[in-house]
Motif scaffolding. Structure first.
Motif, short mmCIF file in Angstrom:
data_model
loop_
_atom_site.label_atom_id
_atom_site.label_comp_id
_atom_site.label_asym_id
_atom_site.label_seq_id
_atom_site.Cartn_x
_atom_site.Cartn_y
_atom_site.Cartn_z
N ASP A 12 -1.05 -5.38 5.71
CA ASP A 12 -1.60 -4.73 4.52
C ASP A 12 -2.55 -3.58 4.88
O ASP A 12 -3.36 -3.15 4.07
N ARG A 13 -2.43 -3.05 6.10
CA ARG A 13 -3.38 -2.04 6.57
C ARG A 13 -3.32 -0.75 5.76
O ARG A 13 -4.31 -0.02 5.70
N GLY B 135 0.80 -1.21 0.00
CA GLY B 135 0.00 0.00 0.00
C GLY B 135 0.83 1.26 0.00
O GLY B 135 0.30 2.36 -0.16
N LEU C 173 -3.39 -0.55 2.76
CA LEU C 173 -4.30 -0.71 1.62
C LEU C 173 -5.74 -0.42 2.00
O LEU C 173 -6.60 -0.28 1.13
N HIS C 174 -6.00 -0.35 3.30
CA HIS C 174 -7.37 -0.18 3.79
C HIS C 174 -7.39 0.99 4.77
O HIS C 174 -7.00 0.83 5.93
N THR C 175 -7.85 2.14 4.33
CA THR C 175 -7.77 3.35 5.15
C THR C 175 -9.14 3.83 5.56
O THR C 175 -10.17 3.48 4.97
N ASP C 176 -9.14 4.67 6.60
CA ASP C 176 -10.34 5.41 6.97
C ASP C 176 -10.40 6.62 6.04
O ASP C 176 -9.73 7.63 6.26
N THR C 177 -11.16 6.48 4.95
CA THR C 177 -11.15 7.51 3.92
C THR C 177 -11.71 8.84 4.42
O THR C 177 -11.31 9.90 3.93
N ARG D 6 -1.27 -8.60 9.94
CA ARG D 6 -2.05 -7.83 8.96
C ARG D 6 -1.27 -6.59 8.52
O ARG D 6 -1.66 -5.47 8.77
#
Length: 282
Positions: A255-256, A151, A258-262, A253
């Motif tokens: 890969d965090r 990410g 790659l997954h955000t609080d947009t 994990r």
């Protein structure tokens, strides 16, 4: 090889890029508290002026990606405070996302700011430091310059570049008593990391990074990780078998990014997109 020439921060001229907010502002405050004359440069001149007024520093407009802008910043700062004895290349950007999904304009922005911005600063101040046989440059890199993170592939690339650049140039400068230090923060509680859950990497305060930057003027270490134990862990991973390391990554994990609080990251992402768009239309 010459020993580094000591620098007394009381009255020394320190120039700091990206000094209006976050790590930059904390670093401005830390150097001012030790009696240094501080020049801060920032793309946001209004915010830079507000920071300068609050801290006692001087403010200047600076686009680190533009060599002429960097030259003008240093010239104006030196006209006011004398030769730069310490340069802190702090300005940086950190877009995130899957590599194949990243906008090439953001890739360019990252390399322009994170890599070429550092190059511009070093090439501007190092000749004078060599001539005076006195000076220190701090490049604020990242532990992402040692440890790859899904990410953040292009950000990783930019910070790996800064770590290598700092280490090699340090060797070239050693005969002149001039030093360079790479400071490697983990995740920092600033806009750059907004909306990102980087656990198990600890999120540290900007003040801790500022303390490391200031401390490097005395210790002249080649690299300083913040916190230090995370730097040791990042180095140790190179000794771990790939299969084992991959399993550990899955467990924690990693890969965090790659997954955000947009929602939390929206303001920072908007600023980055605006900056990237401006560069493509020049």
């Amino acid at each position: 090889m010459s020993h580094p020439t000591p620098i007394d921060l009381a009255g020394a001229h320190v120039a700091i890029t990206g000094g209006a907010r976050g790590i930059g502002r904390a670093t401005v405050e830390a150097f001012v508290a030790r009696g240094a004359k501080v020049s801060l440069g920032d793309l946001d001149l209004d915010l830079a002026k507000a920071t300068a007024e609050a801290t006692g520093a001087s403010a200047h407009h600076l686009d680190v990606a533009d060599r002429s802008s960097y030259d003008a910043f240093v010239s104006a700062a030196e006209a006011e405070h004398g030769p730069v004895e310490v340069l802190v290349n702090n300005a940086g950007v950190m877009p995130n996302g899957a590599f194949l999904d990243m906008d090439p304009a953001l890739d360019r922005l990252m390399m322009d700011v994170n890599v070429h911005g550092v190059l511009h600063g070093m090439r501007r101040v190092l000749p004078g430091m060599v001539e005076r046989r006195r000076g220190h440059v701090v490049n604020v890199a990242s532990l992402a310059g040692k440890f790859p993170i899904p990410g953040l592939a292009v950000y990783n690339a930019s910070k790996f570049a800064v770590v290598g650049l700092t280490a090699a140039t340090r060797l070239e400068m050693a005969p002149y008593g001039v030093t360079l230090t790479a400071v490697l923060p983990s995740a920092v509680d600033t806009d750059l990391a907004s909306g990102l859950d980087m656990r198990p990497i600890p999120k540290v305060s900007p003040q801790r990074i500022a303390d490391a930057v200031v401390g490097s003027v005395r210790g002249r270490e080649a690299e300083i990780a913040v916190p230090r134990y995370v730097g040791a862990l990042a180095t140790t991973t190179s000794l771990v078998p790939v299969g084992v390391l991959d399993r550990i990554r899955r467990i924690v994990r990693d890969d965090r990014a790659l997954h955000t609080d947009t929602t939390e990251r929206a303001d920072y992402a908007a600023r980055l997109n605006a900056a990237a768009t401006e560069r493509t239309t020049r």
